[in-house]
Scaffold this active site. Structure first.
Site, PDB file in Angstrom:
ATOM      1  N   SER A 165       0.879  -1.243   0.038  1.00  0.00           N
ATOM      2  CA  SER A 165       0.014  -0.097  -0.028  1.00  0.00           C
ATOM      3  C   SER A 165       0.778   1.387   0.156  1.00  0.00           C
ATOM      4  O   SER A 165       1.884   1.398  -0.908  1.00  0.00           O
ATOM      5  CB  SER A 165      -1.035  -0.071   1.101  1.00  0.00           C
ATOM      6  OG  SER A 165      -1.826   1.142   0.940  1.00  0.00           O
ATOM      7  N   MET A 284      -0.046   1.243   5.161  1.00  0.00           N
ATOM      8  CA  MET A 284      -0.842   1.567   6.467  1.00  0.00           C
ATOM      9  C   MET A 284      -1.925   0.403   6.747  1.00  0.00           C
ATOM     10  O   MET A 284      -2.516   0.010   5.831  1.00  0.00           O
ATOM     11  CB  MET A 284      -1.418   2.893   6.255  1.00  0.00           C
ATOM     12  CG  MET A 284      -2.023   3.195   7.652  1.00  0.00           C
ATOM     13  SD  MET A 284      -0.981   3.706   8.850  1.00  0.00           S
ATOM     14  CE  MET A 284      -2.064   4.081  10.288  1.00  0.00           C
ATOM     15  N   ASP A 287      -4.329  -4.736   5.990  1.00  0.00           N
ATOM     16  CA  ASP A 287      -4.821  -5.460   4.948  1.00  0.00           C
ATOM     17  C   ASP A 287      -3.497  -6.272   4.594  1.00  0.00           C
ATOM     18  O   ASP A 287      -2.345  -5.963   4.432  1.00  0.00           O
ATOM     19  CB  ASP A 287      -4.889  -4.656   3.878  1.00  0.00           C
ATOM     20  CG  ASP A 287      -5.771  -5.275   2.425  1.00  0.00           C
ATOM     21  OD1 ASP A 287      -6.347  -6.341   2.860  1.00  0.00           O
ATOM     22  OD2 ASP A 287      -5.505  -4.781   1.354  1.00  0.00           O
TER      23      ASP A 287
END
Length: 346
Positions: A165, A284, A287
């Site tokens: 991410s 962050m 996931d």
């Protein structure tokens, strides 16, 4: 940042319309304070030392010096988290390589300004906790010389999943450009705005030795191919007999994302019957952590990016904390760790 302290933001954009939208949108959040704006990079250079913002939002294309050239000049000695606000423009990846933390796509006439503001606000909150790179990753535009992995049925029966991410566009590139052309099939999930995953896949394909392209529903996985999950679609691995394909469908968000690293990792844990590797990179939140743990429980070899090289040590930290990671490695060393493992499978 100190708990309870407001995030101080400087907005850099030559468009008064865009500036007003960004200033009003960010100011509406209780944790964000817009402390000023700059109309170009020269203006920003004068205001940054005085205002000392926690986060900067910056347009990529501006009259005079571009946002990219500014980042290359300014960030080496003055690291500050920068969020790019860009139209659908390939140059955003050059700016990310120059040290920007993340980017958000500016709305066009068909797109919602509210969605843009929501996305930008979230990225500012994340950026306030980021460790920005002060210098570009080495030789970003070329692949690194690597030996071919060679034949052997073992490596034809391996699948690799990689998820990232915030900070992941350049971190993933750093991994991919260090891998040979004959890698086992890979599926990459990178949280990215709609429209950019195609350009990102094309960029990887130009720089790296293997074939890289944006995944299409039903694409068959094969050696030497890496597929990038399309933005706003869930990408899962599907087994059909002894072959593996990808499913790219709208679906619900998983772990707050679409595409979701968890959705991809969980699908691999569920259906893959050959050897598999899971890699979780900077980002962050969490996931991918739960999905990676399921992969490890099914016998996968798992790699997590380490804290020191992560722009945001969130996803790999959670994965490591819950026991999903076999080994941690720096961004520059993930490819070596993967290759060493693959050579044990001959």
């Amino acid at each position: 940042m100190e708990l309870g302290k407001k995030i101080r933001v400087l907005v850099v954009d030559d468009s008064a319309l865009a500036r007003n939208l960004i200033i009003q949108g960010l100011s509406a959040h209780p944790r964000i304070e817009v402390i000023g704006y700059a109309i170009n990079t020269l203006d920003a250079k004068q205001k940054l030392p005085r205002l000392r913002p926690d986060v900067v939002t910056m347009d990529v294309e501006m009259p005079g010096q571009s946002g990219i050239d500014f980042l290359k000049e300014y960030l080496p000695n003055n690291p500050v988290p920068v969020i790019l606000c860009s139209s659908l423009n390939l140059k955003v990846f050059d700016a990310l390589n120059a040290g920007a933390v993340d980017f958000v796509r500016k709305p066009d006439v068909q797109e919602s300004k509210e969605v843009f503001v929501t996305n930008l606000t979230q990225k500012v909150l994340v950026a306030s906790m980021a460790r920005p790179r002060s210098v570009p990753l080495r030789s970003p535009s070329v692949a690194v010389d690597t030996p071919v992995l060679g034949g052997g049925l073992a490596l034809d029966r391996v699948l690799v999943g990689l998820g990232a991410s915030t900070g992941g566009t350049e971190a993933t590139l750093e991994v991919m450009r260090r891998l040979p052309a004959d890698i086992p099939p890979m599926v990459i999930v990178q949280h990215m705005p709609k429209g950019f995953t195609q350009m990102y896949a094309d960029r990887l394909n130009r720089i790296c030795k293997m074939e890289v392209r944006e995944a299409r529903n039903g694409d068959e996985l094969h050696r030497g191919l890496a597929l990038v999950a399309p933005a706003d679609l869930q990408c899962r691995v599907v087994r059909i007999g002894d072959k593996y394909t990808v499913s790219c469908t709208q679906g619900e968000k998983v772990s707050g994302h679409r595409p979701s690293v968890d959705a991809m990792f969980h699908s691999m844990a569920e259906v893959v019957r050959c050897k598999m590797v899971g890699i979780i990179m900077t980002g962050m939140g969490q996931d991918g952590a739960a999905g990676l743990l399921e992969m490890r429980k099914k016998g996968a070899y798992t790699i997590g990016q380490d804290k020191e090289s992560s722009v945001v040590y969130g996803m790999p930290m959670v994965a490591n904390d819950i026991g999903a990671v076999c080994v941690q490695a720096s961004c520059e060393n993930v490819a070596n760790v993967l290759l060493r493992h693959l050579k044990t499978l001959h």
